[in-house]
Design a protein around this motif. Structure first.
Motif, mmCIF file in Angstrom:
data_model
loop_
_atom_site.group_PDB
_atom_site.id
_atom_site.type_symbol
_atom_site.label_atom_id
_atom_site.label_comp_id
_atom_site.label_asym_id
_atom_site.label_seq_id
_atom_site.Cartn_x
_atom_site.Cartn_y
_atom_site.Cartn_z
ATOM 1 N N ALA A 165 -1.290 -9.025 -0.636
ATOM 2 C CA ALA A 165 -1.410 -9.728 -2.061
ATOM 3 C C ALA A 165 -0.008 -9.619 -2.584
ATOM 4 C CB ALA A 165 -2.224 -8.900 -2.926
ATOM 5 N N PRO A 166 0.531 -10.555 -3.226
ATOM 6 C CA PRO A 166 2.108 -10.496 -3.597
ATOM 7 C C PRO A 166 2.354 -9.343 -4.179
ATOM 8 C CG PRO A 166 1.285 -12.549 -4.429
ATOM 9 C CD PRO A 166 -0.159 -11.876 -4.023
ATOM 10 N N GLU A 167 1.712 -8.528 -5.195
ATOM 11 C CA GLU A 167 2.051 -7.330 -5.694
ATOM 12 C C GLU A 167 2.274 -6.058 -4.523
ATOM 13 O OE1 GLU A 167 -2.309 -7.742 -6.559
ATOM 14 O OE2 GLU A 167 -0.651 -9.132 -6.344
ATOM 15 N N ASP A 168 1.715 -6.208 -3.360
ATOM 16 C CA ASP A 168 1.978 -5.233 -2.557
ATOM 17 C C ASP A 168 3.350 -5.307 -1.927
ATOM 18 O OD1 ASP A 168 -0.714 -4.883 -2.284
ATOM 19 O OD2 ASP A 168 -0.947 -6.155 -0.538
ATOM 20 N N PHE A 169 4.334 -6.063 -2.421
ATOM 21 C CA PHE A 169 5.773 -6.288 -2.051
ATOM 22 C C PHE A 169 6.629 -6.336 -3.133
ATOM 23 C CE2 PHE A 169 2.958 -8.836 0.832
ATOM 24 C CZ PHE A 169 3.247 -8.257 2.025
ATOM 25 N N ALA A 170 6.110 -5.846 -4.181
ATOM 26 C CA ALA A 170 6.916 -5.740 -5.616
ATOM 27 C C ALA A 170 8.004 -4.762 -5.270
ATOM 28 C CB ALA A 170 6.227 -5.390 -6.805
ATOM 29 N N ARG A 171 7.878 -3.633 -4.786
ATOM 30 C CA ARG A 171 9.049 -2.606 -4.579
ATOM 31 C C ARG A 171 10.081 -3.316 -3.502
ATOM 32 N NH1 ARG A 171 9.520 2.792 -5.308
ATOM 33 N NH2 ARG A 171 10.979 3.764 -3.898
ATOM 34 N N ALA A 172 9.758 -4.030 -2.305
ATOM 35 C CA ALA A 172 10.651 -4.483 -1.605
ATOM 36 C C ALA A 172 11.795 -5.229 -2.486
ATOM 37 C CB ALA A 172 9.994 -5.066 -0.318
ATOM 38 N N PHE A 173 11.187 -6.337 -3.217
ATOM 39 C CA PHE A 173 11.765 -7.175 -3.895
ATOM 40 C C PHE A 173 12.624 -6.619 -5.220
ATOM 41 C CE2 PHE A 173 9.236 -10.101 -1.461
ATOM 42 C CZ PHE A 173 10.080 -11.082 -1.439
ATOM 43 N N ASP A 174 12.252 -5.562 -5.646
ATOM 44 C CA ASP A 174 13.136 -4.469 -6.653
ATOM 45 C C ASP A 174 14.214 -4.190 -5.992
ATOM 46 O OD1 ASP A 174 11.292 -5.417 -8.690
ATOM 47 O OD2 ASP A 174 10.351 -3.455 -8.502
ATOM 48 N N ILE A 175 13.998 -3.748 -4.662
ATOM 49 C CA ILE A 175 15.152 -3.087 -3.909
ATOM 50 C C ILE A 175 16.249 -4.169 -3.603
ATOM 51 C CG2 ILE A 175 15.615 -2.293 -1.809
ATOM 52 C CD1 ILE A 175 13.016 -0.701 -1.698
ATOM 53 N N ALA A 176 15.766 -5.356 -3.324
ATOM 54 C CA ALA A 176 16.753 -6.287 -2.822
ATOM 55 C C ALA A 176 17.323 -6.963 -4.250
ATOM 56 C CB ALA A 176 16.024 -7.405 -2.203
ATOM 57 N N ARG A 177 16.702 -7.116 -5.130
ATOM 58 C CA ARG A 177 17.257 -7.524 -6.710
ATOM 59 C C ARG A 177 18.271 -6.580 -7.123
ATOM 60 N NH1 ARG A 177 12.777 -7.950 -8.687
ATOM 61 N NH2 ARG A 177 12.292 -10.042 -8.427
ATOM 62 N N ASP A 178 17.943 -5.297 -7.039
ATOM 63 C CA ASP A 178 18.910 -4.320 -7.505
ATOM 64 C C ASP A 178 20.095 -4.322 -6.584
ATOM 65 O OD1 ASP A 178 17.037 -3.386 -9.474
ATOM 66 O OD2 ASP A 178 16.228 -1.639 -8.467
ATOM 67 N N ALA A 179 19.986 -4.973 -5.421
ATOM 68 C CA ALA A 179 21.453 -4.826 -4.544
ATOM 69 C C ALA A 179 22.204 -6.157 -4.841
ATOM 70 C CB ALA A 179 20.715 -4.799 -3.087
ATOM 71 N N GLY A 180 21.635 -6.903 -5.842
ATOM 72 C CA GLY A 180 22.492 -8.195 -6.259
ATOM 73 C C GLY A 180 21.988 -9.453 -5.291
ATOM 74 N N LEU A 181 21.005 -9.297 -4.468
ATOM 75 C CA LEU A 181 20.756 -10.386 -3.637
ATOM 76 C C LEU A 181 19.845 -11.261 -4.502
ATOM 77 C CD1 LEU A 181 19.714 -8.213 -0.427
ATOM 78 C CD2 LEU A 181 21.667 -9.885 -0.760
ATOM 79 N N GLY A 182 19.769 -12.654 -4.254
ATOM 80 C CA GLY A 182 19.159 -13.823 -4.581
ATOM 81 C C GLY A 182 17.790 -13.639 -4.166
ATOM 82 N N ILE A 183 16.810 -13.859 -4.901
ATOM 83 C CA ILE A 183 15.436 -13.948 -4.475
ATOM 84 C C ILE A 183 14.461 -15.263 -4.257
ATOM 85 C CG2 ILE A 183 13.274 -12.685 -5.070
ATOM 86 C CD1 ILE A 183 15.374 -10.597 -4.394
#
Length: 320
Positions: free
Chosen positions: A165-183
């Motif tokens: 499910a998408p919510e399973d990956f929320a932490r990974a995308f938060d890490i990437a977003r906090d690093a300044g990466l486009g999502i």
């Protein structure tokens, strides 16, 4: 020739059969099961992934990946492209026996060569593989966040959309977003509108890879338009994988008419017997876009590109 930009292409999936055959000779590998008469052979999504993996395992060192990136970008430039973003996978690198650092360094060298020789600008989007699970995707995000590279400017997720499910990956995308990466994230291809909605709710991307099955939900289409989320549409891939039965059934025109920001890309071009130029021609022939409308698609891609603002201004200026 209409100037073009591509923001959805998997770099291993961009390897031409001729280049893969050359790599197979280099490493003494029999690839008759995946290439026949100069074309990739597969019958469904599962066998496509198998052929993709076999081909990708033939790129085993920095120079192999430099060659792959330069070769693809040179071909794109010949089709009128001025910008390219490619999806990369550090998991593929490890499976092929490279370190993630060597993999990215090799690709960056190929992008540099192509810029110098052909004037095409390039960037990389690091991805996690959905079917490998949340921990693997988080590991990919953590690596890129901890080891920044100026040409790795985005983070996304590819692989089998039917798993997790998408919510399973929320932490990974938060890490990437906090690093300044486009999502960006693949959604709404093999799975319906609920996949797109889940991605928007839990992963908060500015772009969706494919996203075409959002057409199944009118409220979701309005949401995409209202929020300005960009869809990385790959019509040739959608038809090849039977997401839709024909171009006449493809929702690109309907999404565009509804105010959704749509772009054109080739996904895994030789596997799907397409190219970026072919995708633009599909839009002209089947979707009724003229030169001005096609140039507007390019402009949308550049406005959504994961680049610094100076580079974006330079690229947009080339459109005139």
């Amino acid at each position: 020739m209409v100037l073009k930009a591509e923001i959805h292409c998997h770099i291993e999936g961009a390897a031409s059969p001729a280049l893969v055959e050359e790599q197979a000779r280099k490493y003494g590998v029999d690839i008759s099961a995946i290439i026949r008469d100069g074309s990739y052979v597969w019958s469904d999504f599962t066998t496509f992934l198998r052929a993709y993996d076999v081909a990708s395992m033939l790129f085993r060192c920095e120079e192999d990946y430099a060659l792959l990136a330069e070769t693809y970008l040179a071909d794109l430039a010949g089709q009128g492209a001025i910008y390219s973003e490619v999806f990369i996978s550090t998991d593929h690198a490890v499976n092929a026996g490279l370190t993630p650092h060597a993999y990215i360094t090799g690709l960056a060298e190929g992008i540099r060569r192509a810029r110098e020789k052909y004037g095409i600008e390039g960037r990389m989007i690091a991805t996690g593989l959905r079917h490998e699970g949340p921990e693997a995707v988080e590991r990919a995000a953590r690596y890129i966040a901890a080891n920044p590279h100026p040409l790795v400017t985005g983070f996304g997720m590819a692989g089998d959309e039917r798993m997790h499910a998408p919510e399973d990956f929320a932490r990974a995308f938060d890490i990437a977003r906090d690093a300044g990466l486009g999502i960006t994230v693949h959604a709404g291809e093999l799975v319906g509108a609920e996949s797109v909605r889940g991605a928007l709710d839990h992963l908060r991307p500015s772009r969706i890879g494919h996203g075409v099955r959002a057409i199944e939900d009118a409220a979701l289409v309005r949401r995409l338009a209202d929020e300005g989320v960009v869809l990385e549409v790959c019509p040739g891939s959608n038809i090849a994988l039977s997401v839709f039965p024909s171009y006449g059934d493809h929702p690109f025109p309907a999404l565009r008419d509804a105010g959704v920001k749509v772009t054109l890309s080739s996904d895994d071009p030789p596997f799907f017997h397409t190219s970026l130029a072919a995708e633009y021609e599909i839009a002209r022939t089947h979707f009724g876009l003229d030169d001005d409308a096609l140039l507007a698609v390019t402009r949308t891609a550049l406005e959504a590109a994961f680049v610094d603002e100076e580079t974006r201004r330079e690229l947009l200026a080339r459109l005139g």
